[in-house]
Design a protein around this motif. Structure first.
Motif, PDB file in Angstrom:
ATOM      1  N   ALA A  81       2.082  -9.343  -6.619  1.00  9.83           N
ATOM      2  CA  ALA A  81       2.223  -9.866  -7.979  1.00  9.83           C
ATOM      3  C   ALA A  81       3.250 -10.985  -8.029  1.00  9.83           C
ATOM      4  O   ALA A  81       3.056 -12.000  -8.672  1.00  9.83           O
ATOM      5  N   ARG A  82       4.350 -10.798  -7.306  1.00 14.14           N
ATOM      6  CA  ARG A  82       5.411 -11.802  -7.388  1.00 14.14           C
ATOM      7  C   ARG A  82       4.985 -13.120  -6.745  1.00 14.14           C
ATOM      8  O   ARG A  82       5.305 -14.181  -7.242  1.00 14.14           O
ATOM      9  N   ALA A  86      -0.864  -4.674 -11.565  1.00  7.89           N
ATOM     10  CA  ALA A  86       0.522  -4.212 -11.717  1.00  7.89           C
ATOM     11  C   ALA A  86       0.649  -3.049 -12.692  1.00  7.89           C
ATOM     12  O   ALA A  86       1.714  -2.469 -12.821  1.00  7.89           O
ATOM     13  N   LEU A  87      -0.424  -2.717 -13.402  1.00  9.21           N
ATOM     14  CA  LEU A  87      -0.348  -1.609 -14.360  1.00  9.21           C
ATOM     15  C   LEU A  87      -0.007  -0.322 -13.622  1.00  9.21           C
ATOM     16  O   LEU A  87      -0.474  -0.093 -12.508  1.00  9.21           O
ATOM     17  N   PRO A  88       0.806   0.540 -14.256  1.00 14.21           N
ATOM     18  CA  PRO A  88       1.246   1.758 -13.567  1.00 14.21           C
ATOM     19  C   PRO A  88       0.087   2.653 -13.133  1.00 14.21           C
ATOM     20  O   PRO A  88       0.198   3.349 -12.125  1.00 14.21           O
ATOM     21  N   ASP A  89      -1.034   2.636 -13.868  1.00 15.32           N
ATOM     22  CA  ASP A  89      -2.136   3.505 -13.439  1.00 15.32           C
ATOM     23  C   ASP A  89      -3.065   2.780 -12.465  1.00 15.32           C
ATOM     24  O   ASP A  89      -4.056   3.352 -12.022  1.00 15.32           O
ATOM     25  N   ASN A  90      -2.785   1.517 -12.135  1.00 14.86           N
ATOM     26  CA  ASN A  90      -3.472   0.880 -11.006  1.00 14.86           C
ATOM     27  C   ASN A  90      -2.532   0.901  -9.801  1.00 14.86           C
ATOM     28  O   ASN A  90      -2.054   1.954  -9.445  1.00 14.86           O
ATOM     29  N   ASP A  91      -2.225  -0.272  -9.227  1.00 14.80           N
ATOM     30  CA  ASP A  91      -1.388  -0.263  -8.021  1.00 14.80           C
ATOM     31  C   ASP A  91       0.108  -0.229  -8.299  1.00 14.80           C
ATOM     32  O   ASP A  91       0.885   0.118  -7.434  1.00 14.80           O
ATOM     33  N   PHE A  92       0.522  -0.661  -9.522  1.00 16.70           N
ATOM     34  CA  PHE A  92       1.945  -0.771  -9.840  1.00 16.70           C
ATOM     35  C   PHE A  92       2.594  -1.669  -8.792  1.00 16.70           C
ATOM     36  O   PHE A  92       3.692  -1.441  -8.330  1.00 16.70           O
ATOM     37  N   ALA A  93       1.851  -2.725  -8.401  1.00 11.64           N
ATOM     38  CA  ALA A  93       2.209  -3.496  -7.213  1.00 11.64           C
ATOM     39  C   ALA A  93       3.131  -4.631  -7.563  1.00 11.64           C
ATOM     40  O   ALA A  93       2.930  -5.331  -8.532  1.00 11.64           O
ATOM     41  N   ARG A  94       4.175  -4.805  -6.743  1.00  8.42           N
ATOM     42  CA  ARG A  94       5.048  -5.942  -6.963  1.00  8.42           C
ATOM     43  C   ARG A  94       4.817  -7.072  -5.978  1.00  8.42           C
ATOM     44  O   ARG A  94       4.603  -8.203  -6.409  1.00  8.42           O
ATOM     45  N   ALA A 110      -3.200 -10.104 -10.654  1.00 13.29           N
ATOM     46  CA  ALA A 110      -1.911  -9.452 -10.397  1.00 13.29           C
ATOM     47  C   ALA A 110      -1.463  -8.646 -11.615  1.00 13.29           C
ATOM     48  O   ALA A 110      -0.953  -7.536 -11.483  1.00 13.29           O
ATOM     49  N   LEU A 111      -1.685  -9.203 -12.808  1.00 15.14           N
ATOM     50  CA  LEU A 111      -1.297  -8.526 -14.039  1.00 15.14           C
ATOM     51  C   LEU A 111      -2.048  -7.198 -14.165  1.00 15.14           C
ATOM     52  O   LEU A 111      -1.493  -6.168 -14.517  1.00 15.14           O
ATOM     53  N   ALA A 158       6.531  -3.864 -13.286  1.00 16.94           N
ATOM     54  CA  ALA A 158       6.404  -3.334 -11.930  1.00 16.94           C
ATOM     55  C   ALA A 158       7.527  -3.872 -11.048  1.00 16.94           C
ATOM     56  O   ALA A 158       8.144  -3.128 -10.285  1.00 16.94           O
ATOM     57  N   TYR A 181      -3.101 -14.772 -11.085  1.00 11.27           N
ATOM     58  CA  TYR A 181      -2.116 -14.160 -11.974  1.00 11.27           C
ATOM     59  C   TYR A 181      -2.747 -13.038 -12.788  1.00 11.27           C
ATOM     60  O   TYR A 181      -2.176 -11.955 -12.936  1.00 11.27           O
ATOM     61  N   ARG A 219       4.038   7.683 -12.523  1.00  7.54           N
ATOM     62  CA  ARG A 219       4.282   6.862 -11.344  1.00  7.54           C
ATOM     63  C   ARG A 219       5.674   7.063 -10.783  1.00  7.54           C
ATOM     64  O   ARG A 219       5.878   7.116  -9.584  1.00  7.54           O
ATOM     65  N   ALA A 222       3.117  -6.262 -17.586  1.00  7.49           N
ATOM     66  CA  ALA A 222       2.911  -5.356 -16.460  1.00  7.49           C
ATOM     67  C   ALA A 222       3.578  -5.847 -15.179  1.00  7.49           C
ATOM     68  O   ALA A 222       4.188  -5.065 -14.444  1.00  7.49           O
ATOM     69  N   ILE A 223       3.489  -7.141 -14.888  1.00  6.65           N
ATOM     70  CA  ILE A 223       4.049  -7.640 -13.633  1.00  6.65           C
ATOM     71  C   ILE A 223       5.569  -7.536 -13.632  1.00  6.65           C
ATOM     72  O   ILE A 223       6.179  -7.033 -12.682  1.00  6.65           O
ATOM     73  N   ALA A 267       1.518   7.034 -18.059  1.00  4.37           N
ATOM     74  CA  ALA A 267       1.145   6.557 -16.725  1.00  4.37           C
ATOM     75  C   ALA A 267       2.372   6.084 -15.956  1.00  4.37           C
ATOM     76  O   ALA A 267       2.510   6.333 -14.757  1.00  4.37           O
TER      77      ALA A 267
END
Lengths: 285, 269, 205
Positions: B262-263, B251-259, B247-248, C159, B244, C188, C155-156, C184
């Motif tokens: 993360a989910r 998920a930051l916009p300047d990292n992967d912004f990954a969902r 994932a947190l 996103a 977790y 994006r 953040a999660i 940021a």
């Protein structure tokens, strides 16, 4: 915070549930009111029956609350008076709430109507309460109807104020504004957003108005501007008792007064409890 | 040293008119806060972070039951001790701006807080605390309704720092602030930690907490998942122990912004 | 194309929050709007969504005036979801007020079936925000004004919300104005970014 609720265990235990007292109290009040209604015919008879052999008896086995100067049973007269107060109070509170709701709705029509309603509320609130009450009751010639109208006409402003403030706030609430942009009609918003939010206020406000109305009915009658002296209203009983208090006949004033106090307190508590139960968030705490 | 050991909280609430149920909102919450440390607690809203803060200073709502232990400097922190220390050695910066008294000018409220906190010269202490946060002159004398959101937050911070509190718990102190004021508040918390106070920073904003924090505890669904040094939030998060937390971070916009990843992790945890 | 022309608005006489702002948002475009707090970002957003009437200026959608009644084609998504839902309604009713999202759409936004039975205060801010966003996507909506919708989220959750919204917006060619502080995040999400400063729009670097 409750969003993260995970483990839940529900329990049906009676013991230790703080609402037990509330439920029992409401039940007792209801039972008392029903009993009062059923006993009404025989009560009226007893309340009027004078017995000159038994004048000014102190509270005892046969007459729990004692008797008055004409030998009438004070318990019956107190209950009779409370019943009368209940009707007058209920009618006045209902009428007052309707006036308040109507004026609050009027205030929502536009800024000018709002200023008008605000002015009306302030001017009525600015007048001395009791004097206005006496004037109206006097102008209408006394009697049950006059008391109901007088109490209703003097008790709407504070509730109007609450409802108007609530309505103005609601109309500016994000969810109401959004509803309008979803294409919902004025009627839909009133029926689904505004009224359901206002009704609990109205109900609670009306219920809290009720003890007020009873007190003022008693005050008005006590002062001689209300119900006729022949009716066993609480105000009449209290006014009569004044003449005998100094002679040591304390029960004539104490019991009707206590009855009035209990009735007013019971409805006050009920109104406040209802207010908590009608808000989804507070109802859970 | 301030310690939370296996803290758990249950809410007793009504379901319907009559039935009551117990809802567990916190379980297995543990963390330590040392003097001179800025410790960030990061997690989603509704995860129970604010409840943990309320439990620490002993101001929980009436329908909650607490289990687990709180310790301060090697002695248990019970209700009596919390009441004795609250506002003096232990201060909370609340999340709600409604905590300000609307009828009292702000510099007076800060002075009162300083007095409660045991400051010898409360007015001077209040002035100093407010000046450090850029609240000087006229703006320090306003009533709460005359303050902007950012200024009100700084008044709350000044109230907590005007006394001589050794332990500060800041509940979302930067929410609703624009970047400049947010950085100002966070920098002030950092300075307080540098003068030897223990600061617990509760926030949902991992990105900006990382800039000032020494350690970060990740909070999820009512429990503390892991405590990691701030520098572990780096690269792709290999140094982090829990999925977790990783994932947190990712998920930051300047990292992967990954969902997607993360989910899955959110459901795992 | 959503066009705002010469929008001027102030809350006090002689003082304008917005001074002659002109802005164009194309279908399918994501435009970022930033600015200091109190600069009038939210005010501009609410003007575009028809919640506030400007003192001067006009709004046009594909060259025509915006409808005065019925579903507004520009929907405002506010920052605080708790204020955007009726606290007395269950989530089921809240979600279906404007339209009826399908179960698949609910799943895409991560809205659990068990939530439908609950009241708004029984959801966390992040959970409720997803409900509010999905509710605003009724058929007939062409543009969205996302007013700091994720600034209170972790953040999660943030996103996840934006990914779901992006899929939906791409499928329906919605134009989105993203209002926020987080550089940021705006970088994006948005091809084009502008700043609101002293009542006027500046191109953002």
């Amino acid at each position: 915070m409750s969003g993260a609720a995970q483990a839940k265990t529900s329990q049906r235990v009676l013991r230790g549930n703080p609402r037990l007292g509330l439920a029992l109290g409401a039940l007792a009040l209801l039972a008392a009111l029903v009993a009062l209604l059923i006993a009404q015919p025989s009560l009226a008879e007893r309340a009027a029956a004078s017995d000159f052999q038994a004048r000014l008896l102190a509270p005892g086995g046969e007459h729990w609350f004692g008797t008055d100067v004409l030998g009438r049973d004070l318990l019956a007269r107190t209950l009779q008076g409370l019943t009368l107060s209940l009707w007058v109070g209920a009618a006045a509170a209902l009428l007052g709430s309707l006036i308040a709701l109507g004026l609050a709705a009027l205030a929502c029509l536009g800024p000018r109507a709002d200023v008008g309603v605000g002015l009306l509320v302030d001017s009525v609130l600015g007048l001395p309460h009791l004097i206005l009450l006496i004037l109206i009751a006097f102008a209408l010639g006394g009697g049950t109807q006059a008391v109901i109208i007088a109490v209703a006409l003097t008790h709407w402003p504070s509730l109007t104020r609450v409802l108007r403030a609530e309505l103005l706030q609601l109309r500016q609430a994000d969810y109401v504004r959004l509803s309008r942009r979803f294409g919902k009609s004025r009627g839909y918003i009133i029926r689904h957003h505004l009224l359901p939010a206002l009704l609990p206020h109205c109900l609670v406000g009306g219920l809290l108005l009720f003890p007020h109305a009873i007190l003022h009915e008693a005050a008005l009658t006590f002062l001689g501007f209300g119900l006729s002296p022949g009716q066993p209203a609480i105000g009449v009983l209290l006014a009569e008792s004044l003449r005998y208090l100094s002679a040591g006949y304390w029960w004539l004033g104490v019991f009707p007064g206590l009855g009035l106090l209990l009735l007013v307190l019971a409805f006050d508590r009920l109104g406040n409890a209802l207010r908590r139960l009608l808000t989804p968030r507070e109802a859970q705490q | 040293m301030l310690e939370i050991r296996q803290l758990a909280l249950d809410f007793l609430r009504y379901r319907g008119l009559w039935r009551r149920e117990t809802v567990t909102c916190l379980h297995n919450v543990s963390l330590t806060l040392a003097r001179g440390e800025l410790h960030a607690v990061v997690g989603a809203s509704g995860a129970g972070k604010s409840l943990m803060a309320q439990a620490l200073i002993g101001l929980l709502p009436g329908n909650t039951r607490r289990r687990g232990e709180l310790w301060l400097d090697g002695e248990p922190l019970d209700a009596a001790r919390q009441a004795a220390l609250r506002g003096k050695r232990l201060a909370l910066i609340p999340q709600s701006l409604a905590a300000l008294d609307p009828l009292v000018r702000s510099h007076r409220q800060v002075a009162w807080a300083a007095q409660r906190g045991g400051a010898a010269a409360p007015w001077a202490a209040a002035e100093r605390a407010m000046a450090q946060l850029g609240l000087v002159g006229d703006s320090a004398r306003r009533y709460p309704h005359q303050l902007s959101g950012g200024m009100a937050r700084r008044v709350l911070l000044a109230m907590a720092t005007a006394g001589d509190a050794e332990w500060l718990i800041a509940d979302e102190p930067s929410v609703g602030l624009d970047p400049q004021h947010r950085d100002g508040v966070l920098d002030q918390l950092r300075r307080l930690a540098d003068t030897g106070k223990g600061v617990l920073l509760i926030t949902h904003d991992l990105r900006h907490a990382l800039r000032v924090a020494d350690r970060v505890t990740v909070f999820h669904a009512g429990t503390t998942l892991e405590t990691a040094p701030a520098r572990a939030f780096h690269g792709r998060g290999e140094a982090l122990a829990s999925d977790y937390a990783r994932a947190l971070w990712r998920a930051l916009p300047d990292n992967d912004f990954a969902r997607p990843a993360a989910r899955e992790a959110a459901q795992l945890a | 194309m959503l066009e705002a022309c010469d929008i001027t608005l102030g809350y006090r006489r002689g003082e304008s929050v917005l001074r002659g702002i002109s802005l164009q948002l194309a279908a399918g475009e994501w435009l970022g709007l930033s600015g200091a707090s109190g600069a009038g970002k939210s005010t501009l957003g609410q003007v575009l969504a028809g919640h506030l009437a400007p003192r001067r200026g006009s709004l046009r959608l594909d060259g025509a005036a915006l409808p005065r009644r019925g579903l507004h084609p520009v929907q405002w998504l506010p920052q605080v979801p708790e204020l955007a839902v009726n606290p007395r309604w269950r989530i089921d009713r809240v979600l279906n007020e404007a339209w009826s999202p399908s179960a698949a759409q609910r799943r895409r936004f991560g809205i659990g079936d068990a939530w439908l039975e609950r009241y708004p205060h029984e959801l966390s801010g992040g959970e409720l925000q997803r409900v509010v966003v999905l509710r605003g996507l009724a058929p007939g909506v062409r543009y969205l004004i996302a007013d700091e919708i994720s600034s209170m989220l972790d953040a999660i959750t943030q996103a996840a919300l934006w990914q779901a919204l992006r899929e939906e917006a791409e499928a329906r060619n919605l134009g989105v104005l993203v209002i926020g502080h987080d550089a940021a995040l705006l970088q994006r999400l948005c091809q084009r970014r502008v700043r609101l400063e002293r009542g006027q729009l500046l191109a953002s670097s």
